[in-house]
Design a protein around this motif. Sequence first.
Motif, PDB file in Angstrom:
ATOM      1  N   ASP A 195      33.179  28.511  49.919  1.00 61.35           N
ATOM      2  CA  ASP A 195      32.494  29.767  50.210  1.00 61.35           C
ATOM      3  C   ASP A 195      32.086  30.402  48.891  1.00 61.35           C
ATOM      4  O   ASP A 195      32.946  30.772  48.096  1.00 61.35           O
ATOM      5  CB  ASP A 195      33.437  30.699  50.982  1.00 61.35           C
ATOM      6  N   PRO A 196      30.778  30.530  48.645  1.00 64.04           N
ATOM      7  CA  PRO A 196      30.336  31.136  47.376  1.00 64.04           C
ATOM      8  C   PRO A 196      30.949  32.506  47.117  1.00 64.04           C
ATOM      9  O   PRO A 196      31.166  32.900  45.969  1.00 64.04           O
ATOM     10  CB  PRO A 196      28.818  31.226  47.541  1.00 64.04           C
ATOM     11  N   ALA A 197      31.257  33.245  48.194  1.00 66.56           N
ATOM     12  CA  ALA A 197      31.832  34.578  48.010  1.00 66.56           C
ATOM     13  C   ALA A 197      33.204  34.505  47.354  1.00 66.56           C
ATOM     14  O   ALA A 197      33.601  35.415  46.613  1.00 66.56           O
ATOM     15  CB  ALA A 197      31.933  35.295  49.362  1.00 66.56           C
ATOM     16  N   LEU A 198      33.951  33.415  47.615  1.00 69.57           N
ATOM     17  CA  LEU A 198      35.273  33.274  47.000  1.00 69.57           C
ATOM     18  C   LEU A 198      35.181  33.140  45.487  1.00 69.57           C
ATOM     19  O   LEU A 198      36.091  33.532  44.761  1.00 69.57           O
ATOM     20  CB  LEU A 198      35.988  32.047  47.568  1.00 69.57           C
ATOM     21  N   LEU A 199      34.066  32.563  45.018  1.00 72.09           N
ATOM     22  CA  LEU A 199      33.933  32.253  43.598  1.00 72.09           C
ATOM     23  C   LEU A 199      33.112  33.280  42.827  1.00 72.09           C
ATOM     24  O   LEU A 199      32.798  33.066  41.662  1.00 72.09           O
ATOM     25  CB  LEU A 199      33.306  30.858  43.433  1.00 72.09           C
ATOM     26  N   ILE A 200      32.790  34.412  43.455  1.00 71.75           N
ATOM     27  CA  ILE A 200      31.963  35.395  42.756  1.00 71.75           C
ATOM     28  C   ILE A 200      32.691  35.967  41.545  1.00 71.75           C
ATOM     29  O   ILE A 200      32.091  36.223  40.488  1.00 71.75           O
ATOM     30  CB  ILE A 200      31.495  36.519  43.714  1.00 71.75           C
ATOM     31  N   ARG A 201      34.015  36.149  41.657  1.00 73.94           N
ATOM     32  CA  ARG A 201      34.764  36.657  40.497  1.00 73.94           C
ATOM     33  C   ARG A 201      34.797  35.631  39.371  1.00 73.94           C
ATOM     34  O   ARG A 201      34.718  35.985  38.200  1.00 73.94           O
ATOM     35  CB  ARG A 201      36.189  37.038  40.910  1.00 73.94           C
ATOM     36  N   HIS A 202      34.922  34.363  39.739  1.00 69.00           N
ATOM     37  CA  HIS A 202      34.901  33.298  38.726  1.00 69.00           C
ATOM     38  C   HIS A 202      33.538  33.242  38.057  1.00 69.00           C
ATOM     39  O   HIS A 202      33.434  33.129  36.824  1.00 69.00           O
ATOM     40  CB  HIS A 202      35.235  31.964  39.394  1.00 69.00           C
ATOM     41  N   ARG A 203      32.490  33.346  38.851  1.00 67.21           N
ATOM     42  CA  ARG A 203      31.127  33.350  38.288  1.00 67.21           C
ATOM     43  C   ARG A 203      30.943  34.539  37.348  1.00 67.21           C
ATOM     44  O   ARG A 203      30.369  34.406  36.255  1.00 67.21           O
ATOM     45  CB  ARG A 203      30.103  33.393  39.425  1.00 67.21           C
ATOM     46  N   ALA A 204      31.442  35.698  37.752  1.00 63.94           N
ATOM     47  CA  ALA A 204      31.312  36.890  36.916  1.00 63.94           C
ATOM     48  C   ALA A 204      32.110  36.756  35.626  1.00 63.94           C
ATOM     49  O   ALA A 204      31.674  37.208  34.556  1.00 63.94           O
ATOM     50  CB  ALA A 204      31.761  38.123  37.697  1.00 63.94           C
ATOM     51  N   GLN A 205      33.295  36.121  35.707  1.00 61.51           N
ATOM     52  CA  GLN A 205      34.090  35.936  34.496  1.00 61.51           C
ATOM     53  C   GLN A 205      33.415  34.950  33.542  1.00 61.51           C
ATOM     54  O   GLN A 205      33.420  35.147  32.326  1.00 61.51           O
ATOM     55  CB  GLN A 205      35.497  35.464  34.840  1.00 61.51           C
TER      56      GLN A 205
END
Length: 346
Positions: A229-239
């Motif tokens: 789920d791309p939403a799960l990885l939004i924090r990782h993408r932002a980091q």
Amino acid sequence: MRLGIQLGYSGDDFASEADEAVEFEEAGADLVVVPEAYSFDAVSRLGYLAARTRTMDLASGVMQLYTRTPTLTAMTAAGLDHVSGGRFNLGLGASGPQVIEGFHGVRYDAPVARTREIVEICRRVWRRETLTFEGAHYRIPLPGDYAKPLKIINHPVRPRVPILLAAMGPRNVALAAEIAEGWQALWLDPRSAERVFGDALADGRSRRDPALGPLDISVPVPFALGDPDPALLIRHRAQLALYLGGMGARGRNFSNDLVRRYGYADEAKRVQDLYLSGRRAEAVAAVPDDLVTATSLVGRPDDVRRGLDALAAAGVTTLLASPLATTRAERVKDIAELHRLLPGRA
């Protein structure tokens, strides 16, 4: 493969994080890593965790080598090892000039040479040697009428606290493979690990003292079980966007340099350009999907098992999971399942 938990550095409710760490310990976690960055210090929180946990190892991830004297670093590590009953690992790193000069007001210079000297000083302190050291960057004791060589008063629990060096550049990675018990990697893409790090690791290992044992390689990985789920990885993408774009100046950003070596030169430049121009949402969106996926572990059990096998093939011996599930119960459940899926554990 050991299972570690990588805590965040910006949370304000550390008591709840400690409660959750205890549950992770019960679910099979072998290690918990407390970061520092320019947030609250790692030492106070590690002391709190030492009192709350019973079996899991504790590690700093990482203490900056410029902000404490070498002897204080050794004393602190020995103290944390004492209160935890011999469970502390000293995660040490150079950080970068933006944090060291911008936040601490200390000159950032000679990170490789300083790291080597600090490691040697720490080990002399833990062995309770009367401390004398003549290096290019540290001299103990200083010359003068009042200085005299001393040794630590207490008897450390262990004469050698494990040292985990955080490193991204080839010289630092080689140094970790030569003198440290472990190497703390960051943003490890297992597909490119041998090409990017293989020569540096081989160079360091060629000079490694066998008494250190095999090099432990640890890597933090955002983790969740379930349909990707791309939403799960939004924090990782932002980091990733923060580190590629904002954790360092243009031309002096170690994370950006690393991702370029992975083969994302144009993408890394674009993320940095957008971030430094204040267009941060666009910078987050510009992080390559492939990089986000390669540096995380999200999927159904079979997908996760394949990802773990790829990391093991790249030499990783300690996985530092950052569980992404929404609720605490789900995160603990996922960690228990991850423990079962680890190579050598099933």
